[in-house]
Design a protein around this motif. Structure first.
Motif, short mmCIF file in Angstrom:
data_model
loop_
_atom_site.label_atom_id
_atom_site.label_comp_id
_atom_site.label_asym_id
_atom_site.label_seq_id
_atom_site.Cartn_x
_atom_site.Cartn_y
_atom_site.Cartn_z
N ALA A 176 -9.79 29.19 105.87
CA ALA A 176 -9.56 27.88 106.29
C ALA A 176 -9.78 26.55 105.84
CB ALA A 176 -11.38 27.78 107.36
N ALA A 177 -9.15 25.50 105.28
CA ALA A 177 -9.45 24.14 105.09
C ALA A 177 -7.72 23.32 104.74
CB ALA A 177 -9.13 24.82 103.31
N PRO A 178 -7.82 22.34 104.62
CA PRO A 178 -7.23 21.00 105.20
C PRO A 178 -5.95 21.49 104.34
CG PRO A 178 -9.41 20.57 104.08
CD PRO A 178 -9.40 21.48 103.82
N PRO A 179 -4.52 21.82 104.96
CA PRO A 179 -3.30 21.62 104.54
C PRO A 179 -3.34 21.63 102.64
CG PRO A 179 -3.21 21.23 106.22
CD PRO A 179 -4.62 20.47 105.71
N THR A 180 -3.95 20.06 102.30
CA THR A 180 -3.70 20.16 101.44
C THR A 180 -4.91 21.00 100.11
OG1 THR A 180 -5.55 18.48 101.47
CG2 THR A 180 -3.34 17.53 101.64
N LEU A 181 -5.51 21.62 100.58
CA LEU A 181 -5.98 22.57 99.94
C LEU A 181 -6.04 23.92 100.41
CD1 LEU A 181 -9.55 20.87 99.87
CD2 LEU A 181 -8.18 20.79 97.82
N LEU A 182 -5.13 23.98 101.41
CA LEU A 182 -4.82 25.68 101.41
C LEU A 182 -3.46 25.27 101.88
CD1 LEU A 182 -4.88 28.44 102.30
CD2 LEU A 182 -6.29 27.57 104.27
N PRO A 183 -2.31 25.26 101.30
CA PRO A 183 -1.00 24.86 102.13
C PRO A 183 -0.40 26.26 102.88
CG PRO A 183 -1.19 24.72 99.19
CD PRO A 183 -2.29 25.49 100.01
N PRO A 184 0.62 25.91 103.74
CA PRO A 184 0.93 26.76 104.74
C PRO A 184 1.76 28.36 103.99
CG PRO A 184 1.73 24.27 105.44
CD PRO A 184 0.95 24.53 103.80
N GLY A 185 1.34 28.87 104.21
CA GLY A 185 2.57 30.23 104.00
C GLY A 185 1.11 30.87 102.55
N PHE A 186 0.24 30.33 102.01
CA PHE A 186 -0.61 30.72 101.23
C PHE A 186 -0.99 32.33 101.11
CE2 PHE A 186 -4.73 31.78 99.11
CZ PHE A 186 -4.35 30.73 97.84
N ALA A 187 -1.59 32.35 102.77
CA ALA A 187 -1.72 33.57 102.38
C ALA A 187 -0.50 35.26 102.26
CB ALA A 187 -2.88 33.83 103.58
N GLU A 188 0.32 34.76 103.01
CA GLU A 188 1.17 35.60 102.85
C GLU A 188 2.30 35.70 101.37
OE1 GLU A 188 0.58 33.54 104.28
OE2 GLU A 188 0.42 34.26 106.90
N ALA A 189 2.24 34.79 101.54
CA ALA A 189 2.49 34.66 99.30
C ALA A 189 1.98 35.33 98.77
CB ALA A 189 2.93 33.10 98.43
N ARG A 233 -10.51 20.24 88.83
CA ARG A 233 -9.40 21.27 89.22
C ARG A 233 -8.36 20.03 89.83
NH1 ARG A 233 -11.03 25.33 86.59
NH2 ARG A 233 -12.96 26.41 87.20
N MET A 234 -8.67 19.38 90.20
CA MET A 234 -8.03 18.64 91.44
C MET A 234 -6.84 17.58 90.34
SD MET A 234 -9.45 17.48 94.71
CE MET A 234 -10.28 19.45 96.06
N THR A 235 -5.38 18.10 90.44
CA THR A 235 -4.21 17.07 89.46
C THR A 235 -3.85 16.20 90.68
OG1 THR A 235 -2.40 18.54 89.83
CG2 THR A 235 -3.53 18.69 87.98
N GLN A 236 -4.74 16.11 91.97
CA GLN A 236 -4.09 14.82 92.74
C GLN A 236 -5.55 14.26 93.85
OE1 GLN A 236 -0.49 16.07 94.84
NE2 GLN A 236 0.36 16.46 92.28
N HIS A 237 -5.09 13.53 94.73
CA HIS A 237 -6.57 12.78 95.07
C HIS A 237 -5.83 13.59 96.31
CE1 HIS A 237 -7.65 9.91 93.13
NE2 HIS A 237 -6.55 9.77 92.12
N ARG A 238 -6.34 14.73 96.51
CA ARG A 238 -6.33 15.51 97.67
C ARG A 238 -7.07 15.26 99.51
NH1 ARG A 238 -2.50 19.91 96.30
NH2 ARG A 238 -1.87 19.98 94.48
N LEU A 239 -7.72 14.73 99.05
CA LEU A 239 -8.40 14.09 100.20
C LEU A 239 -9.33 12.88 100.11
CD1 LEU A 239 -11.37 17.01 99.48
CD2 LEU A 239 -9.86 16.90 100.97
N PRO A 240 -8.96 12.27 101.21
CA PRO A 240 -9.33 10.75 102.12
C PRO A 240 -10.78 10.90 101.49
CG PRO A 240 -8.23 12.02 103.89
CD PRO A 240 -8.84 13.36 103.31
N SER A 241 -12.17 11.53 102.01
CA SER A 241 -13.10 11.09 100.98
C SER A 241 -13.67 12.57 101.38
CB SER A 241 -13.96 10.01 102.20
OG SER A 241 -14.06 10.33 103.05
N LEU A 242 -14.63 12.41 100.49
CA LEU A 242 -15.42 13.39 100.20
C LEU A 242 -17.20 13.43 102.45
CD1 LEU A 242 -17.64 14.20 97.37
CD2 LEU A 242 -15.69 15.65 98.41
#
Length: 335
Positions: free
Chosen positions: A203-216, A254-263
């Motif tokens: 479980a995570a926001p889509p920016t930290l757990l892209p769709p299809g991550f588990a299957e791939a 390790r984040m190369t982009q801003h993936r969360l609006p805020s903590l």
């Protein structure tokens, strides 16, 4: 000491670990956990061997745990510090590794910010027919085998303190919550937990757990075994009837982009709180590989609640598990 068959020279990933091998580590760790409870917490299992800790990125728990584990096994320990090494003069990583080889190193624990460095060093040690074993202490976003193995051992102990076994995880629901995209701990835990038959929910926001991550990710499995993994973009379904919940640190370095609006917003949606745990099984237990961002991934009251939190046990168990790994990889090298 537990008698077990072990044929691995290196431990670089858990992707191809069988359930039997995971159980071998677990049972060997049981033996060393008993050693650590004695008044004399030292055995001569690796006396005369040299363990080199080559950590190219910061670490407190893993490095200290490996150093203590090696010393408890009576090995000699060399600690590498990149800031004061010949790397600053232009020496390559492989030449540094070969320098330690020339000093008589038998086992190397490698931690690096780039994926694949431990594998490269292991390949070079094999090419030289050195007999040196390489243990991955964490590389990039790839793997952190010893952390996942100590997590597995902690879960087994929680289920049965007297006779812990990794087989007891079969059929249990384990939720992993947080920055899965950047987590080598999550990846290694996925391999270990699913090999033991656990039902893993991410479980995570889509920016930290892209769709299809588990299957791939599961398609990369080198073993023909069924692995049960489900991913969610909301926290509630992952927690529903969960037996254990593992929350992960936000990997900000390790984040190369801003993936969360805020903590604050992350905590509001995915932070573990006492109310949210009401959806879990009554005897649910919590894990976190550390270091922890209190009030972000998990509320402080949960982290400090001994009835719920296994976080301190994870640190303690890390020494026994790393003793087990060093022993299994190093036994016979001193003959």
């Amino acid at each position: 000491m537990t008698e077990a068959t072990w044929e691995r020279r290196h431990v670089l990933s858990l992707a191809d670990f069988t359930a039997a091998e995971l159980e071998t580590v677990t049972q060997t760790a049981v033996s060393f956990r008993d050693v650590l409870s004695r008044r004399t917490r030292k055995v001569p299992a690796l006396q005369g061997l040299v363990v080199t800790n080559m950590f190219f990125e910061p670490s407190t728990r893993t490095r200290s745990s490996f150093e203590l584990a090696a010393k408890r096994l009576s090995a000699d320990v060399l600690n590498f510090a990149p800031g004061t090494s010949s790397l600053t003069k232009g020496e390559t990583i492989l030449d540094t590794a070969k320098t330690y080889l020339a000093m008589g190193t038998n086992l190397m624990v490698i931690r690096h910010q780039d994926a694949g460095v431990p594998q490269t060093i292991a390949d070079e040690m094999d090419r030289l027919q050195s007999g040196v074993g390489v243990l991955n202490g964490g590389d990039g976003l790839h793997a952190h085998p010893s952390q996942a193995l100590l997590d597995l051992f902690t879960l087994a102990l929680s289920l049965n303190p007297d006779q812990p076994t990794s087989q007891a995880l079969a059929g249990l629901k384990i939720a992993i919550v947080g920055d899965i995209l950047h987590s080598r701990v999550a990846r290694s835990n996925l391999w270990a937990l699913t090999a033991c038959g656990a039902d893993v929910h991410l479980a995570a926001p889509p920016t930290l757990l892209p769709p299809g991550f588990a299957e791939a990710f599961m398609r990369q499995s080198p073993l023909p075994i069924h692995r049960q993994v489900v991913q969610h973009s909301r926290l509630a379904p992952a927690l529903e009837n969960a037996d254990f919940v593992m929350t992960l640190r936000l990997q900000k370095e390790r984040m190369t982009q801003h993936r969360l609006p805020s903590l604050r917003e992350y905590h509001a949606e995915f932070g573990l709180t006492r109310n949210r745990l009401n959806a879990c099984e009554p005897n649910v237990k919590l894990l976190h590989p550390g270091p922890t961002n209190r009030g972000v991934e998990i509320s402080s009251d949960l982290m400090d609640d001994p009835a719920l939190s296994l976080i301190s046990e994870q640190v303690t168990n890390g020494v026994a598990v790393r003793m087990a790994l060093l022993y299994l990889m190093g036994v016979g090298k001193g003959e």
